[in-house]
Design a protein around this motif. Structure first.
Motif, mmCIF file in Angstrom:
data_model
loop_
_atom_site.group_PDB
_atom_site.id
_atom_site.type_symbol
_atom_site.label_atom_id
_atom_site.label_comp_id
_atom_site.label_asym_id
_atom_site.label_seq_id
_atom_site.Cartn_x
_atom_site.Cartn_y
_atom_site.Cartn_z
ATOM 1 N N UNK A 640 40.133 42.291 50.058
ATOM 2 C CA UNK A 640 40.775 41.058 49.596
ATOM 3 C C UNK A 640 42.148 41.471 49.094
ATOM 4 N N UNK A 641 43.178 40.896 49.691
ATOM 5 C CA UNK A 641 44.543 41.225 49.292
ATOM 6 C C UNK A 641 45.104 40.009 48.569
ATOM 7 N N UNK A 642 45.372 40.152 47.260
ATOM 8 C CA UNK A 642 45.766 38.975 46.482
ATOM 9 C C UNK A 642 47.001 39.273 45.640
ATOM 10 N N UNK A 643 47.546 38.201 45.068
ATOM 11 C CA UNK A 643 48.680 38.431 44.155
ATOM 12 C C UNK A 643 48.188 39.068 42.859
ATOM 13 N N UNK A 660 39.660 45.549 46.615
ATOM 14 C CA UNK A 660 40.543 44.543 46.038
ATOM 15 C C UNK A 660 41.951 45.140 45.919
ATOM 16 N N UNK A 661 42.908 44.592 46.637
ATOM 17 C CA UNK A 661 44.258 45.150 46.673
ATOM 18 C C UNK A 661 45.247 44.073 46.282
ATOM 19 N N UNK A 662 46.329 44.475 45.632
ATOM 20 C CA UNK A 662 47.322 43.460 45.248
ATOM 21 C C UNK A 662 48.669 43.771 45.900
ATOM 22 N N UNK A 663 49.434 42.727 46.186
ATOM 23 C CA UNK A 663 50.776 42.909 46.725
ATOM 24 C C UNK A 663 51.622 43.597 45.669
ATOM 25 N N UNK A 664 52.207 44.764 46.002
ATOM 26 C CA UNK A 664 53.065 45.440 45.021
ATOM 27 C C UNK A 664 54.215 44.489 44.657
#
Ligand code: MIC
Ligand code: SF4
Length: 734
Positions: A640-643, A660-664
């Motif tokens: 899941x790539x989220x803000x 769980x990954x976030x936009x740098x």
């Protein structure tokens, strides 16, 4: 506690907040543990664990697959979520017994097998039972429900987690928590009149917003603390979940002592008194942020609709109703839930209802009451509040969650019909209470709910507006009568609500009926194939709020909480797709058809294709339900790539082997289109290092985006093994 703290103090050389004392005194290794707020992962040894029936099923299924014979820590399970509100307490409870028999049998037999305390249906709501029986100042409690934080009202460190965290603790592993930052809320002045403890948290939610508490503990302090009852403090801590806080906590006070004494635990109170200096912040303790609230000036607040952080003071509310065109007619007022169902709440609310009755009028809106526990219900029966509510036109529901979690057979409106309801609950996401997305749900104190139920409109301000009595004369309601929050003649003692584990547990068999629609044994997830993920489709790019209610809805779906495949049919059906602004309608890139989210996910899974979800801010806010992580895993989700993420959900995803990954750079969210394909460079997964994601637009050149993550070494192992449970199994068989 003292010994561990001595060690920590000799290392940190600084004054500690109260919450720090509670956490650091539970460290597994106080000598060597890194302690840096916001950065280190603390490895802790909690004192006890609690589950409610909706999350306990999956947790127990996971514990069973660990092969262990007994829980290593005291654990209780509470039957409160599965009881549907319809006709009233007695009938609803007996229907629940019939409808949920196989689940209750499973839970009670598993409790007996593993040495767990079982609180039967009808005993009350988990957080109220914990407060009445188990919470104590300085302790550390972990519960598979986001409102576990309620126990902060008795000075306990109490954190909501997903079921798998509970399983780790039951297996005697240290439990990890990112060292929280500290937000202080200093209370000055004194509560009075129509203002109640609920208004403190409604106000704080307005200031901090629904993601403002993420990664932090909210610690209350200041002279105003003394004017609040223990159950009032619990209300404030309970709803800290709505701002994403790890937990909320109050220092030990005399009101806590009184509550402990009234609930048969005077010895705990005496003990806390003897150690009182340890049960509050040190002089000069530092907070990352400090908020001050003057209780003498605080107005009652109403929060909502659709989000618990939209706070409006009562003096401005009528205007807000008009400006926003919220439906003014009030259909239903609901009091109770784990947030506001104490004896004090009920007595204050009943005093307002009595005032109306004395003027010959009753509730204009429908009105429901859910007592927090059987102890409270039977005490209210003895002391007359129940009779007052019934005379007033109220329906007494079972001591359970009921409408708060969508377990409500609401009859008075049609689906899609805009209407307003107001409750003393904590959450008001769209569709939560009755499944109708057009219902405008507001939250307030029980006092305000009763007053508005009398008037039948939202724009009524009980502080100044007049009502008309049976003779046509005008009058103003009297402010709620303040009791000391506790019954003068003590709480009624109740029987037959609890089942302890038997002495001989070996012969106990756990009952799961074969072919069950509601229970399914778990099969371990596959380990990672050690390769970068290439060409993953985006199942859905969600837009705006994606709460756990949107990812894995409750209400009718609660029935399938023990059956992973069946509950997966609700995957993300409430989330809004950025592709078309619609819910549950996404594009299947293999069939070329628009279909429901679970259907497309199943189709991809059948083709052996993993997929990703792209999410907005605070993805997974709300509940601790791990189904919101298990379901995407089961149907083939890879990342899941989220803000940004809500804390519990982020950990839940990691535990189930999803990234769980976030936009740098959060604005990269806009560069990813729903029909792009994605590569994730997961072979680069290392603590503190970004991961590259290559985006392949359907037309145009591929580009690379940097993703951040918060994985530590152990969590990376979970990812590699396929899930936390696989890692655990590996260690036990090793
Ligand atoms: C809730 O209030 O949303 C719940 C239902 O209590 C959840 C738990 C669950 O979904 O099992 C929570 O808050 O964690
Ligand atoms: Fe139950 Fe509602 Fe409390 Fe959740 S918030 S535990 S559903 S009463």
């Amino acid at each position: 506690m003292s010994e561990n703290l001595l060690v920590v103090r000799s290392r940190l050389h600084r004054p500690l907040t109260y919450a720090e004392k509670v956490l650091y005194s539970h460290l597994d290794d106080p000598y060597n543990q890194d302690i840096e707020r916001g950065t280190s992962y603390l490895r802790l040894r909690p004192d006890r664990v609690a589950f409610q029936d909706a999350s306990a099923q999956m947790a127990l299924l996971q514990f069973m697959s660990s092969g262990l014979e007994s829980t290593a820590k005291p654990v209780t399970i509470h039957c409160d979520h599965l009881i549907q509100a319809s006709e009233g307490g007695t009938q609803d409870l007996s229907r629940a017994h019939a409808e949920n028999k196989e689940i209750y049998d499973f839970l009670s037999s598993a409790c007996s097998k593993y040495g767990i305390g079982y609180w039967k249906p009808g005993s009350g709501i988990i957080h109220q039972i914990l407060l009445e029986n188990y919470a104590f100042p300085g302790g550390l409690l972990v519960g598979s429900d986001s409102h576990t934080t309620n126990a902060g009202g008795l000075g306990m460190g109490a954190v909501g987690v997903g079921g798998a965290d509970g399983v780790e603790i039951m297996a005697d592993l240290p439990w990890e928590l990112k060292a929280p930052r500290m937000i202080g809320v200093r209370l000055i002045g004194e509560l009075s009149g129509w203002t109640s403890p609920k208004d403190v948290i409604l106000k704080v939610a307005g200031i901090l917003t629904s993601k403002g508490g993420t990664g932090s503990i909210i610690e209350y302090c200041g002279p105003g603390v003394e004017s609040i009852s223990a159950t009032g403090m619990a209300t404030i801590c309970n709803m800290g979940a709505e701002i994403g806080a790890t937990t909320s906590i109050f220092p030990f006070t005399n009101r806590m002592y009184d509550y402990l004494a009234a609930t048969q635990r005077q010895f705990v109170g005496e003990f806390a008194r003897a150690y009182a200096s340890k049960l509050r912040a040190d002089e000069g303790a530092e907070y990352d942020q400090m908020i001050e609230i003057n209780l003498s000036e605080l107005e009652p607040h109403i929060n909502g609709p659709f989000t618990p952080d939209l706070a409006t003071p009562i003096s401005k509310f009528a205007q807000a109703v008009e400006t926003n065109e919220w439906p003014d007619k009030l259909h239903v007022g609901l009091i109770g839930s784990c947030t506001n169902s104490s004896y004090e709440d009920m007595s204050r609310a009943a005093s307002i209802a009595r005032d109306a009755l004395d003027h010959g009028i009753k509730a204009k809106a429908a009105f429901t009451i859910t007592p927090g526990s059987e102890q409270i219900r039977s005490t209210m029966l003895r002391d007359g509040q129940l009779q007052t509510f019934e005379e007033f036109g109220g329906t007494i529901l079972a001591n359970a969650c009921g409408p708060c979690i969508g377990q409500w057979r609401r009859q008075d409106t049609k689906d899609g019909e805009p209407n307003s309801i107001i409750s003393s609950y904590n959450r008001n996401f769209s569709g939560r209470n009755d499944g109708n997305h057009a219902t405008h749900s507001f939250v307030a104190s029980p006092d305000v709910v009763v007053a508005m139920a009398i008037a039948g409109t939202l724009s009524f301000n009980p502080l100044i507006d007049k009502l008309t009595d049976k003779d046509g004369d005008e009058f103003v309601l009297r402010p709620p009568t303040d009791t000391n929050g506790l019954p003068d003649s003590g709480f009624e003692l109740v029987h037959d609500v609890y089942q302890g584990p038997p002495v001989d547990r070996r012969s106990v068999e756990i009952r799961i009926s074969p072919g069950s629609e509601r229970l399914q044994a778990l099969t371990p997830f596959d380990a990672w194939d050690k390769r970068d993920a290439k060409g993953l489709p985006i199942l859905i790019k969600t837009q705006g709020k994606t709460t756990t209610d949107h990812i894995s809805a409750a209400g009718p779906w609660l029935k399938y909480r023990g059956h992973l495949d069946n509950i997966s049919n609700n995957l993300l059906i409430g989330a809004t797709s950025a592709a078309n602004g619609m819910v549950n309608r996404v594009f299947n890139r293999f069939t070329g058809a628009w279909d429901g989210v679970p259907e497309v996910a199943r189709d991809y899974k059948a083709r052996g294709i993993r997929w990703v979800v792209v999410g907005d801010w605070n993805y997974g806010e709300g509940s601790s339900r791990e189904h919101a992580a298990l379901e995407p895993r089961h149907l083939g989700g890879f990342a899941v790539v989220a803000r940004s993420f809500a804390r519990i959900h982020e950990v839940n995803l990691k535990k189930q082997g999803i990234l769980p990954l976030t936009f740098a750079d959060p604005s990269d969210y806009d560069r990813v289109k729903p029909d792009d394909l994605i590569d994730i460079g997961c072979t680069h997964l290392e603590v503190g290092k970004p991961i590259p994601m290559t985006v392949h637009p359907s037309n145009g050149e591929a580009f690379i985006i940097n993703l951040s993550h918060t994985f530590n070494d152990l969590q990376i192992e979970w990812f590699k093994d396929g899930s936390m449970l696989n890692t655990l199994a590996k260690h036990f068989t090793a």
